[in-house]
Scaffold this motif. Structure first.
Motif, PDB file in Angstrom:
ATOM      1  N   ILE A   1      17.255  33.795 -86.702  1.00 35.06           N
ATOM      2  CA  ILE A   1      16.740  32.763 -85.806  1.00 35.06           C
ATOM      3  C   ILE A   1      17.962  32.079 -85.209  1.00 35.06           C
ATOM      4  N   VAL A   2      18.042  32.128 -83.890  1.00 33.40           N
ATOM      5  CA  VAL A   2      19.145  31.496 -83.167  1.00 33.40           C
ATOM      6  C   VAL A   2      18.649  30.128 -82.706  1.00 33.40           C
ATOM      7  N   THR A   3      19.424  29.094 -83.012  1.00 33.37           N
ATOM      8  CA  THR A   3      19.026  27.719 -82.687  1.00 33.37           C
ATOM      9  C   THR A   3      20.115  27.011 -81.904  1.00 33.37           C
ATOM     10  N   THR A   4      19.704  25.960 -81.199  1.00 31.52           N
ATOM     11  CA  THR A   4      20.638  25.107 -80.476  1.00 31.52           C
ATOM     12  C   THR A   4      20.048  23.701 -80.422  1.00 31.52           C
ATOM     13  N   ASP A   5      20.889  22.733 -80.174  1.00 26.90           N
ATOM     14  CA  ASP A   5      20.422  21.359 -79.990  1.00 26.90           C
ATOM     15  C   ASP A   5      21.404  20.657 -79.063  1.00 26.90           C
ATOM     16  N   GLY A   6      20.894  19.707 -78.319  1.00 25.10           N
ATOM     17  CA  GLY A   6      21.714  18.964 -77.373  1.00 25.10           C
ATOM     18  C   GLY A   6      20.832  18.037 -76.573  1.00 25.10           C
ATOM     19  N   GLU A   7      21.257  17.728 -75.358  1.00 21.19           N
ATOM     20  CA  GLU A   7      20.525  16.792 -74.502  1.00 21.19           C
ATOM     21  C   GLU A   7      19.067  17.182 -74.299  1.00 21.19           C
ATOM     22  N   LYS A   8      18.782  18.451 -74.285  1.00 17.55           N
ATOM     23  CA  LYS A   8      17.423  18.924 -74.007  1.00 17.55           C
ATOM     24  C   LYS A   8      16.637  19.251 -75.277  1.00 17.55           C
ATOM     25  N   GLY A   9      17.132  18.774 -76.417  1.00 19.39           N
ATOM     26  CA  GLY A   9      16.404  18.929 -77.674  1.00 19.39           C
ATOM     27  C   GLY A   9      16.661  20.246 -78.388  1.00 19.39           C
ATOM     28  N   ARG A  10      15.952  20.385 -79.525  1.00 23.51           N
ATOM     29  CA  ARG A  10      16.094  21.587 -80.348  1.00 23.51           C
ATOM     30  C   ARG A  10      15.323  22.743 -79.734  1.00 23.51           C
ATOM     31  N   HIS A  11      15.938  23.911 -79.768  1.00 23.32           N
ATOM     32  CA  HIS A  11      15.308  25.133 -79.296  1.00 23.32           C
ATOM     33  C   HIS A  11      15.753  26.275 -80.183  1.00 23.32           C
ATOM     34  N   GLY A  12      14.906  27.300 -80.269  1.00 22.04           N
ATOM     35  CA  GLY A  12      15.267  28.454 -81.068  1.00 22.04           C
ATOM     36  C   GLY A  12      14.380  29.642 -80.765  1.00 22.04           C
ATOM     37  N   PHE A  13      14.852  30.817 -81.185  1.00 29.08           N
ATOM     38  CA  PHE A  13      14.113  32.053 -80.985  1.00 29.08           C
ATOM     39  C   PHE A  13      14.543  33.071 -82.039  1.00 29.08           C
ATOM     40  N   THR A  14      13.689  34.054 -82.273  1.00 28.60           N
ATOM     41  CA  THR A  14      14.008  35.136 -83.193  1.00 28.60           C
ATOM     42  C   THR A  14      14.824  36.182 -82.453  1.00 28.60           C
ATOM     43  N   ALA A  15      15.857  36.710 -83.103  1.00 26.18           N
ATOM     44  CA  ALA A  15      16.703  37.723 -82.478  1.00 26.18           C
ATOM     45  C   ALA A  15      17.149  38.762 -83.503  1.00 26.18           C
ATOM     46  N   THR A  16      17.201  40.007 -83.062  1.00 29.12           N
ATOM     47  CA  THR A  16      17.828  41.061 -83.861  1.00 29.12           C
ATOM     48  C   THR A  16      19.066  41.609 -83.152  1.00 29.12           C
ATOM     49  N   ALA A  17      19.253  41.253 -81.893  1.00 32.02           N
ATOM     50  CA  ALA A  17      20.398  41.720 -81.117  1.00 32.02           C
ATOM     51  C   ALA A  17      21.567  40.761 -81.298  1.00 32.02           C
ATOM     52  N   VAL A  18      22.140  40.781 -82.503  1.00 33.38           N
ATOM     53  CA  VAL A  18      23.270  39.943 -82.880  1.00 33.38           C
ATOM     54  C   VAL A  18      24.261  40.860 -83.571  1.00 33.38           C
ATOM     55  N   CYS A  19      25.528  40.763 -83.220  1.00 33.14           N
ATOM     56  CA  CYS A  19      26.504  41.585 -83.945  1.00 33.14           C
ATOM     57  C   CYS A  19      27.893  40.960 -83.907  1.00 33.14           C
ATOM     58  N   SER A  20      28.717  41.435 -84.811  1.00 30.58           N
ATOM     59  CA  SER A  20      30.100  41.005 -84.900  1.00 30.58           C
ATOM     60  C   SER A  20      30.888  41.616 -83.742  1.00 30.58           C
ATOM     61  N   VAL A  21      31.804  40.829 -83.191  1.00 32.34           N
ATOM     62  CA  VAL A  21      32.700  41.320 -82.150  1.00 32.34           C
ATOM     63  C   VAL A  21      34.114  41.441 -82.709  1.00 32.34           C
ATOM     64  N   SER A  22      34.571  40.392 -83.405  1.00 33.23           N
ATOM     65  CA  SER A  22      35.935  40.357 -83.911  1.00 33.23           C
ATOM     66  C   SER A  22      36.024  39.364 -85.068  1.00 33.23           C
ATOM     67  N   ASP A  23      36.987  39.593 -85.973  1.00 35.55           N
ATOM     68  CA  ASP A  23      37.215  38.597 -87.017  1.00 35.55           C
ATOM     69  C   ASP A  23      38.443  37.739 -86.710  1.00 35.55           C
ATOM     70  N   THR A  24      39.167  38.068 -85.612  1.00 34.18           N
ATOM     71  CA  THR A  24      40.333  37.292 -85.231  1.00 34.18           C
ATOM     72  C   THR A  24      40.332  37.077 -83.723  1.00 34.18           C
ATOM     73  N   PRO A  25      39.891  35.942 -83.214  1.00 37.64           N
ATOM     74  CA  PRO A  25      39.177  34.906 -83.960  1.00 37.64           C
ATOM     75  C   PRO A  25      37.752  35.367 -84.250  1.00 37.64           C
ATOM     76  N   PRO A  26      37.117  34.782 -85.278  1.00 30.97           N
ATOM     77  CA  PRO A  26      35.748  35.168 -85.599  1.00 30.97           C
ATOM     78  C   PRO A  26      34.834  34.968 -84.383  1.00 30.97           C
ATOM     79  N   THR A  27      34.238  36.051 -83.925  1.00 34.27           N
ATOM     80  CA  THR A  27      33.412  36.033 -82.726  1.00 34.27           C
ATOM     81  C   THR A  27      32.213  36.945 -82.945  1.00 34.27           C
ATOM     82  N   LEU A  28      31.060  36.501 -82.453  1.00 33.35           N
ATOM     83  CA  LEU A  28      29.875  37.353 -82.487  1.00 33.35           C
ATOM     84  C   LEU A  28      29.217  37.319 -81.124  1.00 33.35           C
ATOM     85  N   LEU A  29      28.255  38.215 -80.942  1.00 34.29           N
ATOM     86  CA  LEU A  29      27.505  38.184 -79.697  1.00 34.29           C
ATOM     87  C   LEU A  29      26.017  38.133 -79.995  1.00 34.29           C
ATOM     88  N   VAL A  30      25.301  37.489 -79.094  1.00 35.63           N
ATOM     89  CA  VAL A  30      23.849  37.364 -79.168  1.00 35.63           C
ATOM     90  C   VAL A  30      23.304  37.763 -77.805  1.00 35.63           C
TER      91      VAL A  30
END
Length: 177
Positions: free
Chosen positions: A34-63
């Motif tokens: 579950i990918v979530t965010t919060d800010g001026e427009k409130g909390r939002h989220g969605f289910t995702a399976t398209a998430v993966c590691s990109v690099s560990d230096t610096p630690p980076t992922l993609l959604v």
């Protein structure tokens, strides 16, 4: 470096290509998050399976986020997100966050959440949570690919079965054989 190679698709395959692609991708198991965010427009989220590691230096992922998902503009506007990796017992929560008929309030009411260092909601009981800042956005077909720098990682203290999406249904992956 960006490289773009466009191989021609024979007409006989073009008509079936979209469905064959979806059928093939259904056989590529993906961790349920579950990918979530919060800010001026409130909390939002969605289910995702398209998430993966990109690099560990610096630690980076993609959604990968479908642009029709209601949370899409909010993730981009807020500039932060949390990727909450679900366990086997959290299938109901995944279904709620994947439902277009549930409001954000109804989705978040199904679990306990806390604020992370980015302000994004972190799921209590997630196997792992990655708190991220959006670094780069790339449009690709119907989706936006968000590259996010990982600022903090939270790991569950206890070993719990994992939840994956495979062959268009949920499957539980045990922690031991």
């Amino acid at each position: 470096m960006n490289v773009s190679v466009k191989a021609p698709v024979p007409d006989a395959l073009a008509a079936e290509a979209g469905q064959r692609f979806r059928d093939g991708m259904a056989l590529l198991a993906g961790a349920v998050t579950i990918v979530t965010t919060d800010g001026e427009k409130g909390r939002h989220g969605f289910t995702a399976t398209a998430v993966c590691s990109v690099s560990d230096t610096p630690p980076t992922l993609l959604v990968c986020i479908n642009r029709t998902t209601s949370a899409h503009p909010h993730v981009l506007d807020h500039g932060v997100l949390a990727v909450n990796v679900l366990g086997g017992a959290q299938q109901g929560l995944s279904s709620a966050f994947g439902s277009r008929s549930k409001t954000m309030e109804e989705r978040f009411a199904g679990a306990c959440w806390r604020r992370g260092v980015t302000g994004a909601p972190l799921l209590d009981g997630a196997l792992a949570t990655f708190e991220c800042r959006v670094e780069r956005v790339v449009e690709a077909g119907t989706h936006t690919v968000v590259f996010a720098q990982v600022l903090d990682v939270h790991l569950a203290g206890a070993q719990t079965d994992g939840l994956v999406w495979f062959a268009r249904r949920y499957a539980v992956v045990p922690t031991s054989c």
